[in-house]
Design an enzyme around this catalytic site. Structure first.
Site, PDB file in Angstrom:
ATOM      1  N   HIS A 175       0.832  -1.253   0.392  1.00 42.89           N
ATOM      2  CA  HIS A 175      -0.031  -0.034  -0.068  1.00 42.89           C
ATOM      3  C   HIS A 175       1.043   1.454   0.077  1.00 42.89           C
ATOM      4  O   HIS A 175       1.188   1.775   0.984  1.00 42.89           O
ATOM      5  CB  HIS A 175      -0.890   0.064   1.333  1.00 42.89           C
ATOM      6  CG  HIS A 175      -2.049   1.037   1.316  1.00 42.89           C
ATOM      7  ND1 HIS A 175      -3.198   0.924   1.872  1.00 42.89           N
ATOM      8  CD2 HIS A 175      -2.247   2.235   0.632  1.00 42.89           C
ATOM      9  CE1 HIS A 175      -4.023   1.866   1.892  1.00 42.89           C
ATOM     10  NE2 HIS A 175      -3.071   2.964   1.048  1.00 42.89           N
ATOM     11  N   HIS A 211      -9.611   0.738  -1.406  1.00 36.95           N
ATOM     12  CA  HIS A 211      -9.520   1.544  -0.195  1.00 36.95           C
ATOM     13  C   HIS A 211     -10.840   1.356   0.432  1.00 36.95           C
ATOM     14  O   HIS A 211     -11.920   1.882  -0.401  1.00 36.95           O
ATOM     15  CB  HIS A 211      -9.267   2.898  -0.454  1.00 36.95           C
ATOM     16  CG  HIS A 211      -7.613   3.063  -0.655  1.00 36.95           C
ATOM     17  ND1 HIS A 211      -6.970   2.596  -1.865  1.00 36.95           N
ATOM     18  CD2 HIS A 211      -6.935   3.863  -0.091  1.00 36.95           C
ATOM     19  CE1 HIS A 211      -5.793   3.054  -1.610  1.00 36.95           C
ATOM     20  NE2 HIS A 211      -5.784   4.019  -0.703  1.00 36.95           N
ATOM     21  N   GLU A 227     -11.530   3.154   6.045  1.00 42.10           N
ATOM     22  CA  GLU A 227     -10.490   4.200   6.605  1.00 42.10           C
ATOM     23  C   GLU A 227     -11.259   5.267   6.936  1.00 42.10           C
ATOM     24  O   GLU A 227     -11.574   5.227   8.398  1.00 42.10           O
ATOM     25  CB  GLU A 227      -9.503   4.568   5.554  1.00 42.10           C
ATOM     26  CG  GLU A 227      -8.431   5.943   5.981  1.00 42.10           C
ATOM     27  CD  GLU A 227      -7.729   6.503   5.006  1.00 42.10           C
ATOM     28  OE1 GLU A 227      -6.891   7.030   5.330  1.00 42.10           O
ATOM     29  OE2 GLU A 227      -8.169   6.478   3.715  1.00 42.10           O
TER      30      GLU A 227
END
Length: 348
Positions: A27, A207, A210
């Site tokens: 990442h 993603h 988060e």
């Protein structure tokens, strides 16, 4: 190796071990490795005017309150990238730091829309990055793969356009991802383009979890059919999801320094990495956008382990082994890296 020996390793040996152990980085936004010094050097080379008077002033602006405040500066920094040589220089600067941190394999995210929307041809972007990957393998012994990311704050139509531009270069990247601002941009917004990428045989990552909720992780798995979740720390809000992630060995590419810098956690001591590991998840440690978030791979490991005393040699070995398991390479290479990892731990 005999993992019972891991508990016998003295804790004062841990920092050296964290730095010496081989690891994969899964990442890393290559544009996010663009240090202020290189931004100014490229700006001068390309005649680009920056809204900051000096390297120090730019670095001082790295006081982010959330993901969007970071992205605003991130895109401004990318404005200096215009020629193939710029992308090559940026990636090689990252690979030099990765080598110093004993990163043996890196899977680089790149954001073509950040550049094509400025008139930079897709080929310029990817050819510079590919040349850097080949040079890193040849000169540094680091293997590297490229993952093309779609910007989720843009439309799915724009993602399809980017995919069309990318198809003549299909042999130069192994997968696609989904990044940029999570809020208001759920994974299902890109269901059709990810389905097309799956048909093309590309690896799929996204993603999720988060700033976005745990539900985004589930949607990324069920609708986009991704193989890895980038970040994923908010999975703990859904205990059933945590059990699923553990049972299915879905990798989470966690970025501790990034999470603190972007205020996902108040301090590193608040981070849930140890909890995720204890729950049996395939967690990895990564640097995300290291030029902006205060550190590359080893810095992430050192600060995380310093702040979370429940993490020790056993967890260090597990995190490195997880990074190899979660990588998009063949089993033979994974085995070779695991053997080297065991050798480093056995030598302590």
């Amino acid at each position: 190796m005999n993992t019972t020996n891991l508990d016998a390793i003295p804790r004062d040996r841990l920092p050296a071990l964290l730095q010496a152990m081989p690891k994969a980085e899964l990442h890393i936004h290559i544009e996010g490795s663009l240090e202020p010094e290189l931004i100014f050097a490229l700006a001068k080379r390309n005649g680009v005017s920056l809204p900051y008077p000096s390297v120090e002033a730019l670095r001082a602006a790295y006081a982010f309150t959330d993901l969007q405040s970071f992205l605003d500066i991130y895109y401004a920094g990318a404005s200096v990238l215009l020629k193939e040589e710029d992308f090559f220089d940026m990636a090689m600067a990252y690979f030099q730091r990765a080598k110093a941190d004993n990163v043996v394999h890196a899977e680089l995210f790149f954001d073509p829309q950040t550049h094509t929307d400025r008139g930079v041809p897709f080929a310029t972007v990817i050819d510079g990055l590919v040349r850097a990957c080949e040079t890193a393998q040849r000169e540094l012994g680091i293997s590297a793969l490229l993952i093309m990311c779609f910007l989720r704050h843009l439309s799915e139509e724009a993602a399809f356009e980017t995919l069309e531009q990318a198809l003549p270069h299909r042999d130069k990247f192994v997968g696609v991802g989904l990044d940029s601002g999570e809020r208001g941009n759920p994974p299902e917004k890109f269901a059709r383009v990810f389905a097309r990428c799956r048909e093309l045989g590309l690896h799929l990552v996204a993603h999720a979890g988060e700033e976005g909720p745990a539900a985004y992780i589930s949607t990324a798995l069920d609708v986009l059919k991704v193989e890895r979740i980038d970040h994923g720390v908010r999975c703990v809000e859904d205990p059933a999801l945590v059990k699923r992630l553990a049972a299915e060995r879905v990798p989470l590419t966690v970025c501790p320094l990034s999470n603190v810098k972007l205020c996902v956690y108040g301090t590193m001591a608040d981070h849930n990495l140890a909890t995720l590991l204890a729950d049996g998840l395939c967690v990895t440690v990564n640097s995300d956008d290291p030029a902006y978030f205060g550190g590359y791979m080893n810095q992430n490991f050192l600060e995380t382990f310093a702040a979370l005393p429940q993490l020790g040699p056993r967890e260090a070995h597990q995190l490195a082994a997880n990074s190899f398991e979660a990588s998009f390479v063949d089993e033979a290479r994974k085995q070779a890296w695991r053997a080297e990892l065991d050798r480093v731990f056995a030598a302590v």
